[in-house]
Design a protein around this motif. Structure first.
Motif, PDB file in Angstrom:
ATOM      1  N   UNK A 197       0.851  -1.192   0.000  1.00  0.00           N
ATOM      2  CA  UNK A 197       0.000   0.000   0.000  1.00  0.00           C
ATOM      3  C   UNK A 197       0.886   1.241   0.000  1.00  0.00           C
ATOM      4  N   UNK A 198       0.658   2.104  -0.968  1.00  0.00           N
ATOM      5  CA  UNK A 198       1.485   3.305  -1.093  1.00  0.00           C
ATOM      6  C   UNK A 198       1.277   4.218   0.113  1.00  0.00           C
ATOM      7  N   UNK A 199       2.371   4.741   0.627  1.00  0.00           N
ATOM      8  CA  UNK A 199       2.215   5.776   1.646  1.00  0.00           C
ATOM      9  C   UNK A 199       2.409   7.156   1.021  1.00  0.00           C
ATOM     10  N   UNK A 200       2.729   7.177  -0.274  1.00  0.00           N
ATOM     11  CA  UNK A 200       2.698   8.450  -1.001  1.00  0.00           C
ATOM     12  C   UNK A 200       1.246   8.752  -1.354  1.00  0.00           C
ATOM     13  N   UNK A 201       0.903  10.019  -1.247  1.00  0.00           N
ATOM     14  CA  UNK A 201      -0.483  10.400  -1.533  1.00  0.00           C
ATOM     15  C   UNK A 201      -0.835  10.127  -2.988  1.00  0.00           C
ATOM     16  N   UNK A 202      -2.060   9.723  -3.203  1.00  0.00           N
ATOM     17  CA  UNK A 202      -2.630   9.622  -4.546  1.00  0.00           C
ATOM     18  C   UNK A 202      -1.852   8.671  -5.458  1.00  0.00           C
ATOM     19  N   UNK A 203      -1.384   7.559  -4.878  1.00  0.00           N
ATOM     20  CA  UNK A 203      -0.691   6.587  -5.707  1.00  0.00           C
ATOM     21  C   UNK A 203      -1.299   5.210  -5.491  1.00  0.00           C
ATOM     22  N   UNK A 204      -1.434   4.486  -6.591  1.00  0.00           N
ATOM     23  CA  UNK A 204      -1.949   3.126  -6.542  1.00  0.00           C
ATOM     24  C   UNK A 204      -0.775   2.155  -6.666  1.00  0.00           C
ATOM     25  N   UNK A 205      -0.963   0.987  -6.104  1.00  0.00           N
ATOM     26  CA  UNK A 205       0.015  -0.080  -6.284  1.00  0.00           C
ATOM     27  C   UNK A 205      -0.752  -1.324  -6.679  1.00  0.00           C
ATOM     28  N   UNK A 206      -0.162  -2.151  -7.493  1.00  0.00           N
ATOM     29  CA  UNK A 206      -0.881  -3.356  -7.884  1.00  0.00           C
ATOM     30  C   UNK A 206       0.083  -4.518  -8.074  1.00  0.00           C
ATOM     31  N   UNK A 207      -0.449  -5.698  -7.890  1.00  0.00           N
ATOM     32  CA  UNK A 207       0.319  -6.928  -8.089  1.00  0.00           C
ATOM     33  C   UNK A 207      -0.672  -8.078  -8.189  1.00  0.00           C
ATOM     34  N   UNK A 208      -0.430  -8.987  -9.107  1.00  0.00           N
ATOM     35  CA  UNK A 208      -1.239 -10.201  -9.229  1.00  0.00           C
ATOM     36  C   UNK A 208      -2.743  -9.929  -9.222  1.00  0.00           C
ATOM     37  N   UNK A 209      -3.206  -9.099 -10.124  1.00  0.00           N
ATOM     38  CA  UNK A 209      -4.642  -8.830 -10.233  1.00  0.00           C
ATOM     39  C   UNK A 209      -5.224  -8.102  -9.038  1.00  0.00           C
ATOM     40  N   UNK A 210      -4.392  -7.686  -8.119  1.00  0.00           N
ATOM     41  CA  UNK A 210      -4.909  -6.918  -6.978  1.00  0.00           C
ATOM     42  C   UNK A 210      -4.334  -5.503  -7.028  1.00  0.00           C
ATOM     43  N   UNK A 211      -5.083  -4.585  -6.501  1.00  0.00           N
ATOM     44  CA  UNK A 211      -4.607  -3.206  -6.481  1.00  0.00           C
ATOM     45  C   UNK A 211      -5.043  -2.534  -5.198  1.00  0.00           C
ATOM     46  N   UNK A 212      -4.208  -1.646  -4.731  1.00  0.00           N
ATOM     47  CA  UNK A 212      -4.525  -0.843  -3.554  1.00  0.00           C
ATOM     48  C   UNK A 212      -4.417   0.615  -3.947  1.00  0.00           C
ATOM     49  N   UNK A 213      -5.512   1.334  -3.847  1.00  0.00           N
ATOM     50  CA  UNK A 213      -5.546   2.744  -4.237  1.00  0.00           C
ATOM     51  C   UNK A 213      -5.541   3.621  -2.987  1.00  0.00           C
ATOM     52  N   UNK A 214      -4.536   4.470  -2.892  1.00  0.00           N
ATOM     53  CA  UNK A 214      -4.480   5.454  -1.796  1.00  0.00           C
ATOM     54  C   UNK A 214      -5.625   6.441  -2.002  1.00  0.00           C
ATOM     55  N   UNK A 215      -6.489   6.569  -1.003  1.00  0.00           N
ATOM     56  CA  UNK A 215      -7.578   7.551  -1.104  1.00  0.00           C
ATOM     57  C   UNK A 215      -7.422   8.672  -0.096  1.00  0.00           C
ATOM     58  N   UNK A 216      -6.756   8.372   0.996  1.00  0.00           N
ATOM     59  CA  UNK A 216      -6.523   9.355   2.040  1.00  0.00           C
ATOM     60  C   UNK A 216      -5.415   8.801   2.911  1.00  0.00           C
ATOM     61  N   UNK A 217      -4.902   9.595   3.834  1.00  0.00           N
ATOM     62  CA  UNK A 217      -3.757   9.127   4.632  1.00  0.00           C
ATOM     63  C   UNK A 217      -4.081   7.886   5.465  1.00  0.00           C
ATOM     64  N   UNK A 218      -5.347   7.610   5.714  1.00  0.00           N
ATOM     65  CA  UNK A 218      -5.688   6.388   6.448  1.00  0.00           C
ATOM     66  C   UNK A 218      -6.726   5.564   5.687  1.00  0.00           C
ATOM     67  N   UNK A 219      -6.800   5.767   4.392  1.00  0.00           N
ATOM     68  CA  UNK A 219      -7.875   5.119   3.651  1.00  0.00           C
ATOM     69  C   UNK A 219      -7.395   4.597   2.294  1.00  0.00           C
ATOM     70  N   UNK A 220      -7.736   3.346   2.019  1.00  0.00           N
ATOM     71  CA  UNK A 220      -7.377   2.724   0.741  1.00  0.00           C
ATOM     72  C   UNK A 220      -8.587   2.003   0.184  1.00  0.00           C
TER      73      UNK A 220
END
Lengths: 95, 180, 1001
Positions: free
Chosen positions: B46-69
């Motif tokens: 999970x990205x701790x940089x603001x407004x960055x998504x990370x993905x691997x193996x068909x899964x993705x985690x989208x940063x939506x807020x400092x405590x929210x994905x």
């Protein structure tokens, strides 16, 4: 449409934000033991300055965070924005 | 449950518009410890940089807020994802809420993608300002959207399900000028 | 096309274009504007003036045109009024009509106003029509509206599409004249994103009107072509022709309107008519050039009197002679250049009458006129103009050294061109809150300090001369690129041009002193404001230019004083013995030129105006003829008529169906928020008035939310799904604001709590199954849930499957009947709805809508927040104080509602009302009074909040807030209505099953 610097997301367009009124109006720690006068201050009395104003915004359609800003109500230009819990001085050093 | 079919909001595919299949969606919220643990449990950092998504193996985690994905996974991964996240997070304070059905998703792609979104989204979508991998909640016309640039000419978009027809119809309307 | 030159200009002489004006057929050339094509046909008369209906002709050649306002008709729905003939590009088949005349342009009955003109001075509306008021509405206003006005709006809906686009760039350049092109070229070299817009069809600005100018060895036209080619080849540059920058908004947000199809003969299938660009620019370059001022003298508004620069543009750019015999009135050197070019185009220059004193004029323009052999008469003024529908001559005067004017010679001519100097177009600079300073040398205001990240270049900041303007633009473009973070050096240009001075003296020309007042000398053509009107306003005591503007209307309407503003200031300054700089300026307002409503609406119209949110049962309801109502953005089924039922019949049947057997209702629109974390219960304790610590898992409770002021804000059932997880429901309309308020308290007040919230409003679809047979219906669908009263009592919650779908099954009731709310993931909602409907057939299940829902809940006295409360009711006022957790030390609103005034006797309290006549249904919102037949003003003690006919009770019921209501039980009070006061009895809000026996089964 203003550009507002979210302390978390950077500069973003105004439609993503909701204005939240005057900043630094803290809810009394023990409301049961506040006087009517203190309650009046908390609930109703607000500044409406011409000039620099500390106000709240929420990046409601962005990161969702509440934050504070110093905006010049004469010009709509922001001096700065800052996170909850911070309180930078006004230009000139005043708190 | 196997005979159930999810009725997603209808999205007509276009040359530039690709409806995405039903997904597992989790709203993940928590502090730094939880974020680190969730990265482990979800298999995506999970990205701790603001407004960055990370993905691997068909899964993705989208940063939506400092405590929210927003965690995205294939529909069939629903149970597995919940289990591994729960194991990794243990007693660390956090919130996971299943919002698989809250959204519908589609991709706007092609050379006109930036132009089409610029008809209703006030963000600067130039590649320099909104690079591949950037994601954010924002607005398109009067609707909130989740916007994630997956390629120079492709945006993954999610909307709350009842807003989907509104957003898609506006995009289709705008695309008519481009011959879409 | 008798006035067309034989060669030259930018029109395509091989392409004839046919059009009609006021029904008469004309021919023009491709590249013509309507104005140039009409002038080529010798037509000057294009309109009648606003107030006096005086015949008016074309004055300018661009957006400054005050007179030639035209309606263009494409079809019945596409009639666009108030277009400037100087900006209308002609196409084959164009239909244009003049405005503000009847029966015809040549003979206009309204011109009789001119005979009464002493009665129509400045402020005539204010003076004449003030009294009596009834006459104003019935007589004066309709007549004035019919007689005045500028064009007619079409009566059919607009069939065109309008698009909108957000755009971002580092450098926006407004205006593609020499300075703007040079700025864009320079800035584009840096790699910055550049947007260059220009209101004209062709970019090039004044360069398109040049005859002999050269830039870097190329003719002006060739240099423009090469420059545009370079810019077009750069993918970081966007060129927007036919695009007006109409408004400068905060933070460098500039509104542009691009006109896309108005100039086309046939409309492309999918092209929008116009596009609104909202450009966010890091830096802005305003290269908006300037506007020539007319000279002011009696009769200066006659058709055939034009601006000198416009006449020159018609000659050089369009190959059109504005007249065969032209008198030139000069208050500025530009008149010389125009005279030389008009002469070259084949017009006879009858005279150049220069208003400036003998010996004061010199320079390249003067020299060029001299060497062209043109006659120049210095110290001249114009005293009168002959001709009505077209100029036939001008009476000159000579200003002596003592300042006295003597009558001079009369010049026969068919056209007069005048130049009073040029005014920099500072509109956008001024809109951006930039300051202005008066330049005495130039005789005009120029930009001073800026507020935004913007800069003016070229003549818009008073820089004249072609080389200077180009290099000023190049510097501004480079500066802008650098300021936006891109390395950039300004290009250098070298040009050869006549470079006449553009300075002038704003105000009116000198006139004969004497007993006979001169004929009207117009300052503002569009608003028919004369020098006399300005003088009158000052005589009547108006000092401030803002007041004078409003009293005389000078500088108002669509034109916003483009040609008149500075002249008006000059006259006011003169009359009040002030320096022009001291008179001040009126505010420059957007839009620069009028903008269609369509482009502001953009694609947000019809079904796409707002999001239309549909629930999972929507398609089913549509198929069954359901009638919908809007609740926020949601479409909710209001009732499901059967056969020919009207709403009352349908609602009565639905209400009876629920209480007699079972009904089903789509409750999916309720707001839902999942509150998770080890402090979730503590958070809810602090947030809602209720106590949540003692709520067991899989149990639910009705919650009340107040604001900190103690007034009811929202309500809903809250389920405890786990020790650390709650499912909170809110009102449909309150979902977003409750979520926002929760985030507010979590993020800013109670940062010690470990709790997070997530909206699940659209995750869950909800079907309410209500009625004595509700359990029987659901029993057919569930396999792993015990529905018995013991296992699932009122407010109990079970989790399992229904019709194979995972569910949170809540036993709750908003009807007072045995009831369940079945929550399933939304994409199974439609399946669930159909499964319940099928299972309910043997019980004659009744789908019911929001209207029946309202009646059923009112029968039980259940409140709807926002209908029965209005933000001024405490929980006690609303009769729900029982929900308050009495042992809690604090919650949001506790201290607020503890204020003396909120506990005082006589507060408005929610009560039930029963009319004496059971058939009378009160009106919601009607006022409640204590005694009948009071005289006005009488004391109002409350109002009706909910009122329905209850089929189950066979009578009307109502709820109302009434001062001290609960102390008035069984008393008769009154509801005041226009037809007479209606007696009502105060009763409990619970009209049906007060013991709640039907609920606990």
């Amino acid at each position: 449409m203003l550009v507002i610097h979210c302390p978390y997301c950077g500069p973003r367009p105004e439609p993503e934000f909701a204005h939240g009124g005057q900043a630094h109006i803290a809810r009394p720690h023990d409301p049961a033991n506040t006087t009517d006068e203190e309650l009046l201050q908390f609930l109703y009395l607000r500044e409406n300055p011409r000039g620099l104003f500390r106000e709240r915004w929420r990046h409601a359609r962005g990161c969702g965070r509440f934050f504070n800003a110093i905006r010049d109500t004469n010009t709509d230009f922001f001096v700065t924005t800052y996170k909850v819990g911070e309180r930078p001085a006004l230009p000139g050093g005043a708190q | 449950m196997s005979n159930l079919t999810r009725r997603s909001p209808r999205i007509e595919a276009q040359s530039w518009l690709e409806p995405l299949p039903a997904k597992t969606r989790l709203s993940f919220r928590g502090g730094p410890d939880a974020i680190a643990a969730a990265s482990h449990g979800f298999g995506v950092n999970l990205s701790t940089d603001a407004c960055r998504a990370a993905s691997a193996n068909d899964r993705a985690a989208l940063w939506l807020g400092p405590d929210e994905y927003l965690l995205l996974a294939p529909e069939s991964d629903a149970a597995a994802v919940r289990t591994t996240l729960a194991e990794a997070l243990g007693e660390i304070p956090h919130s996971i809420v299943d919002i698989s059905h809250r959204h519908a998703a589609f991709v706007v792609k092609g050379p006109q993608a930036e132009w089409l979104l610029g008809g209703g989204c006030p963000l600067d979508l130039d590649l320099a300002a909104f690079p591949v991998g950037m994601c954010t909640r924002t607005v398109y016309m009067k609707s909130e959207i989740y916007l994630w640039r997956t390629a120079a000419d492709a945006f993954h978009i999610e909307t709350w399900r009842s807003f989907t027809p509104y957003v898609v119809d506006h995009l289709i309307d705008a695309a008519r000028e481009c011959g879409g | 096309m008798k006035a067309r030159t034989t060669a030259g200009g930018r029109v395509d002489r091989s392409k004839k274009v046919r059009f009609t004006f006021d029904g008469r057929a004309y021919e023009g050339l491709a590249g013509d504007t309507l104005a140039s094509a009409l002038l080529a046909n010798g037509v000057h008369l294009t309109g009648r003036s606003f107030k006096y209906h005086r015949p008016r002709g074309i004055v300018g050649s661009g957006s400054e045109e005050p007179n030639a306002l035209i309606t263009v008709i494409r079809d019945e729905a596409r009639k666009t009024p108030n277009l400037r003939a100087t900006q209308i590009e002609i196409y084959d088949g164009l239909i244009a009509e003049s405005q503000n005349r009847w029966p015809s342009l040549e003979f206009d009955l309204g011109a009789i106003n001119s005979l009464f003109s002493p009665m129509l001075p400045a402020g005539f509306y204010n003076k004449t029509f003030m009294w009596p008021r009834s006459w104003w509405y019935k007589v004066y206003e309709p007549n004035i509206r019919a007689a005045a006005g500028l064009g007619k709006a079409p009566s059919l809906p607009d069939p065109d599409r309008y698009a909108q686009q957000f755009a971002h760039c580092e450098v926006l350049v407004v205006g593609a004249g020499p300075a703007g092109l040079a700025a864009a070229l320079s800035a584009a070299n840096s790699g910055a994103r550049v947007v260059l817009c220009d209101e004209q069809a062709e970019m090039g600005g004044s360069l398109l009107s040049e005859r002999n100018a050269n830039i870097d060895g190329l003719s002006a036209a060739d240099w423009v072509a090469r420059t545009l080619e370079t810019l077009r080849a750069n993918p970081r540059v966007r060129l927007l022709a036919r695009t007006t920058a109409f408004g400068y908004f905060p933070h460098n947000n500039i509104g542009l309107v691009e006109r896309i199809t108005d100039h086309l003969e046939s409309l492309p299938a999918h092209a929008p008519r116009e596009r609104l660009w909202q450009v966010r620019a890091t830096e802005v370059v305003l290269a908006t050039g300037g506007i020539e001022r007319p000279l002011i003298f009696p009769g200066n508004d006659r058709p055939g009197v034009l601006l000198a620069s416009a006449a020159r543009t018609y000659a050089n750019r369009y190959g059109v002679r504005v007249g065969e015999r032209v008198a030139v009135l000069a208050g500025c050197d530009a008149a010389f250049e125009a005279a030389v070019d008009l002469s070259a185009a084949g017009s006879t220059i009858a005279i150049i009458a220069d208003a400036r004193p003998v010996g004061s004029v010199d320079g390249p323009g003067f020299a060029a006129a001299k060497s062209a052999g043109l006659r120049i008469l210095p110290s001249a003024t114009a005293l009168a103009v002959s001709g009505k529908l077209r100029v036939t001559g001008v009476q000159l005067g000579i200003v002596g050294q003592d300042g006295k004017v003597v009558v001079g010679e009369t010049i026969a001519c068919d056209t007069i061109v005048t130049s009073g100097g040029f005014t920099p177009s500072v509109h956008l600079h001024s809109q951006s809150r930039g300051k202005l300073a008066y330049d005495d040398q130039l005789g005009a205001f120029v930009p001073a300090a800026t507020a935004e990240r913007t800069r003016s270049a070229g003549f818009s900041r008073g820089v004249s001369g072609l080389t200077a303007a180009l290099n000023d633009g190049a510097t501004a473009g480079a500066d802008a690129a650098v300021a936006s973070g891109h390395a950039c050096t300004a290009l250098q240009f070298s040009a050869q041009a006549l470079d006449v001075g553009l300075a002038g003296s704003p105000g009116a020309l000198p006139q004969l002193a004497g007993p006979i007042p001169p004929a009207k000398a117009f300052v503002d053509f569009q608003n028919d404001v004369t020098t006399r009107d300005l003088a009158l306003a000052q005589r009547e005591g108006f000092q401030s230019i803002e007041h004078i503007k409003r009293y005389t209307t000078t500088g108002m309407a669509t034109d916003q004083g483009k040609t008149s503003g500075l002249n008006a200031l000059g006259i006011v300054a003169d009359a009040s013995n002030r320096r022009l700089a001291d008179v001040g300026l009126t505010t420059y307002r957007m839009p620069y030129t009028p903008v269609t409503f369509g482009v502001f609406a953009g694609p947000a119209r019809g079904d796409q105006f707002d999001p239309v949110r549909r629930t999972p049962s929507h398609d089913w309801a549509v198929a069954r003829g359901g009638v919908f109502e809007d609740v926020g953005n949601w479409k909710r089924t209001r009732y499901f008529p059967v056969g020919n039922e009207d709403m009352h019949a349908a609602v009565d049947r639905e209400c009876l169906g629920v209480r007699n057997s079972v009904g089903m209702f789509d409750a999916s629109t309720l707001g839902k928020i999942e509150v998770v974390g080890k402090d979730a219960a503590e958070f809810l304790n602090r947030f809602y008035v209720n106590n949540w610590s003692n709520l067991g898992v899989n149990r639910s409770r009705y919650g009340i939310l107040c604001r900190d002021d103690g007034f009811v804000y929202d309500d809903g059932v809250i389920v405890r799904l786990a020790e650390d997880r709650f499912h909170v429901t809110t009102t449909t309309g309150g979902a977003a604001r409750v979520f926002n308020m929760m985030e507010d308290y979590i993020q800013t007040e109670w940062r010690d709590l470990s709790v997070w919230i997530t909206s699940t409003s659209e995750q869950w679809s909800v079907v309410a199954v209500q009625g004595p047979k509700a359990r029987d219906v659901l029993a057919k669908l569930v396999t792993d849930i015990d529905l018995s009263a013991a296992a699932l009592p009122h407010m109990g919650v079970a989790r399992g499957h229904i019709a194979g779908i995972p569910t949170i099954l809540m036993r709750v009731s908003f009807t007072g009947e045995l009831g369940f709310e079945v929550n399933v993931p939304a994409e199974y909602g439609a399946d669930l709805w159909e499964a319940i409907y099928a299972a309910g057939q043997e019980f004659n299940i009744t789908p019911y809508g929001t209207e029946a829902m309202h009646v059923l809940r009112a029968e039980k006295g259940y409140i709807i927040v926002g209908q029965d409360t209005d933000g001024t009711l405490t929980p006690d006022d609303a009769g729900v104080a029982w929900a308050i957790g009495k042992t809690k030390h604090d919650f949001v609103g506790k201290r607020g509602m503890d204020r003396a005034a909120l506990k005082a006797a006589g507060r408005k309290q929610l009560v039930g009302l029963l009319t004496e006549d059971p058939k009378v249904v009160l009106e919601e919102g009607a006022q409640v009074v204590l005694a009948p037949n009071q005289s006005i003003p009488f004391e109002m003690v409350g109002h009706v909040t909910s009122s329905y006919y209850s089929a189950n009770l066979g009578r009307s019921i109502a709820m109302a807030v009434v001062a001290g209501g609960r102390s008035k039980m069984d008393q008769t009070i009154y509801v005041a209505m226009p037809g007479g006061d209606i007696p009502v009895k105060v009763v409990s809000t619970v009209f049906y099953d007060p013991q709640g026996a039907r609920l606990n089964v």
